[in-house]
Design a protein around this motif. Structure first.
Motif, PDB file in Angstrom:
ATOM      1  N   GLU A  80       6.009  -0.441   1.613  1.00  0.00           N
ATOM      2  CA  GLU A  80       5.406  -0.389   0.278  1.00  0.00           C
ATOM      3  C   GLU A  80       5.259   1.070  -0.156  1.00  0.00           C
ATOM      4  OE1 GLU A  80       4.865  -3.136  -1.378  1.00  0.00           O
ATOM      5  OE2 GLU A  80       5.236  -4.484   0.293  1.00  0.00           O
ATOM      6  N   GLU A  81       5.352   1.316  -1.441  1.00  0.00           N
ATOM      7  CA  GLU A  81       5.240   2.676  -1.963  1.00  0.00           C
ATOM      8  C   GLU A  81       3.799   3.108  -2.238  1.00  0.00           C
ATOM      9  OE1 GLU A  81       7.445   5.248  -2.454  1.00  0.00           O
ATOM     10  OE2 GLU A  81       8.643   3.976  -1.171  1.00  0.00           O
ATOM     11  N   GLY A  82       2.902   2.162  -2.429  1.00  0.00           N
ATOM     12  CA  GLY A  82       1.525   2.504  -2.746  1.00  0.00           C
ATOM     13  C   GLY A  82       0.564   1.730  -1.868  1.00  0.00           C
ATOM     14  N   LEU A  83      -0.679   1.680  -2.275  1.00  0.00           N
ATOM     15  CA  LEU A  83      -1.686   0.937  -1.533  1.00  0.00           C
ATOM     16  C   LEU A  83      -1.482  -0.558  -1.757  1.00  0.00           C
ATOM     17  CD1 LEU A  83      -4.815   3.111  -2.364  1.00  0.00           C
ATOM     18  CD2 LEU A  83      -3.417   3.166  -0.302  1.00  0.00           C
ATOM     19  N   VAL A  84      -1.736  -1.340  -0.731  1.00  0.00           N
ATOM     20  CA  VAL A  84      -1.632  -2.797  -0.827  1.00  0.00           C
ATOM     21  C   VAL A  84      -2.893  -3.409  -0.231  1.00  0.00           C
ATOM     22  CG1 VAL A  84       0.897  -2.837  -0.710  1.00  0.00           C
ATOM     23  CG2 VAL A  84      -0.422  -3.008   1.391  1.00  0.00           C
ATOM     24  N   ALA A  85      -3.157  -4.649  -0.567  1.00  0.00           N
ATOM     25  CA  ALA A  85      -4.298  -5.357  -0.003  1.00  0.00           C
ATOM     26  C   ALA A  85      -4.108  -5.477   1.513  1.00  0.00           C
ATOM     27  CB  ALA A  85      -4.426  -6.735  -0.636  1.00  0.00           C
ATOM     28  N   ALA A  86      -5.192  -5.365   2.257  1.00  0.00           N
ATOM     29  CA  ALA A  86      -5.130  -5.396   3.723  1.00  0.00           C
ATOM     30  C   ALA A  86      -5.097  -6.830   4.232  1.00  0.00           C
ATOM     31  CB  ALA A  86      -6.307  -4.631   4.312  1.00  0.00           C
ATOM     32  N   THR A  87      -4.089  -7.571   3.823  1.00  0.00           N
ATOM     33  CA  THR A  87      -3.922  -8.945   4.296  1.00  0.00           C
ATOM     34  C   THR A  87      -3.314  -8.920   5.691  1.00  0.00           C
ATOM     35  OG1 THR A  87      -1.695  -9.106   3.382  1.00  0.00           O
ATOM     36  CG2 THR A  87      -3.528  -9.770   1.932  1.00  0.00           C
ATOM     37  N   ASP A  88      -3.380 -10.035   6.389  1.00  0.00           N
ATOM     38  CA  ASP A  88      -2.754 -10.114   7.712  1.00  0.00           C
ATOM     39  C   ASP A  88      -1.262  -9.815   7.617  1.00  0.00           C
ATOM     40  OD1 ASP A  88      -5.124 -10.722   8.986  1.00  0.00           O
ATOM     41  OD2 ASP A  88      -4.802 -12.895   8.934  1.00  0.00           O
ATOM     42  N   ARG A  89      -0.616 -10.341   6.585  1.00  0.00           N
ATOM     43  CA  ARG A  89       0.831 -10.115   6.389  1.00  0.00           C
ATOM     44  C   ARG A  89       1.140  -8.635   6.185  1.00  0.00           C
ATOM     45  NH1 ARG A  89       5.730 -10.740   4.616  1.00  0.00           N
ATOM     46  NH2 ARG A  89       6.656 -11.461   2.786  1.00  0.00           N
ATOM     47  N   ALA A  90       0.345  -7.969   5.349  1.00  0.00           N
ATOM     48  CA  ALA A  90       0.574  -6.541   5.082  1.00  0.00           C
ATOM     49  C   ALA A  90       0.346  -5.711   6.340  1.00  0.00           C
ATOM     50  CB  ALA A  90      -0.326  -6.062   3.951  1.00  0.00           C
ATOM     51  N   ARG A  91      -0.688  -6.028   7.113  1.00  0.00           N
ATOM     52  CA  ARG A  91      -0.939  -5.294   8.359  1.00  0.00           C
ATOM     53  C   ARG A  91       0.210  -5.506   9.351  1.00  0.00           C
ATOM     54  NH1 ARG A  91      -6.439  -6.731   7.281  1.00  0.00           N
ATOM     55  NH2 ARG A  91      -6.235  -8.610   8.529  1.00  0.00           N
ATOM     56  N   PHE A  92       0.715  -6.739   9.438  1.00  0.00           N
ATOM     57  CA  PHE A  92       1.830  -7.039  10.329  1.00  0.00           C
ATOM     58  C   PHE A  92       3.062  -6.237   9.924  1.00  0.00           C
ATOM     59  CE2 PHE A  92       5.578  -9.550  11.515  1.00  0.00           C
ATOM     60  CZ  PHE A  92       5.380  -9.647  12.885  1.00  0.00           C
TER      61      PHE A  92
END
Length: 171
Positions: free
Chosen positions: A9-21
């Motif tokens: 991702e280029e910017g900040l994203v929500a800290a979901t389980d998917r994003a952390r993975f």
């Protein structure tokens, strides 16, 4: 100069389980190539979190096991970007530039921790995690009653916030 491979991702994203993975997967593919080029990534991180919302604490956690060169230049660029951002630094191994990590954490009103090996890493990360929570007292200042204090000579220039469960040291 060493290139840093960007995360998906280029910017900040929500800290979901998917994003952390996805972030862990991307970090596992990073190939360390010998240098610790922190200026660019740190400036980018500061700019990303500086524009955050007022209802969330803005934090940068820097973990490194390498030497940081040109520390004065990095701090000169970063300190103006740190308004409202707390900085925590973690140096792992004996080869880290401890002076830079301490100065960077102090500039961001955070905490610097140094560990010689990964053995103490879990305990230190738990301590940092506790300190990232909302402080119980902020914007602390020293004032003299009946004294003239030259505020330019007070050290540290910015007093750290007080957190629940953290020891308070008065010198």
């Amino acid at each position: 100069d060493h290139l840093v491979e960007p995360l998906p991702e280029e910017g900040l994203v929500a800290a979901t389980d998917r994003a952390r993975f996805r972030a862990v997967e991307a970090l596992a593919r990073v190939d360390a190539r010998g240098g610790t080029a922190l200026a660019g990534p740190l400036v980018r991180a500061a700019k990303l979190v500086a524009g955050g919302t007022l209802d969330r604490e803005r934090v940068i956690v820097l973990a490194t096991d390498g030497q940081v060169g040109d520390e004065d230049h990095i701090l000169r660029e970063l300190v103006p970007e740190l308004r409202g951002v707390r900085v925590f630094t973690l140096g792992i191994d004996q080869a880290v530039n401890a002076a830079f990590l301490r100065r960077f954490a102090a500039a961001g009103g955070g905490l610097c921790e140094l560990v010689e090996s990964e053995d103490r890493l879990d305990a230190v990360m738990a301590k940092i995690h506790r300190r990232i929570g909302l402080p119980v007292a902020t914007e602390l200042a020293i004032r003299g009653v009946g004294l003239d204090i030259d505020v330019a000579t007070v050290s540290p220039g910015k007093l750290p916030d007080v957190h629940r469960g953290a020891p308070v040291t008065i010198l």
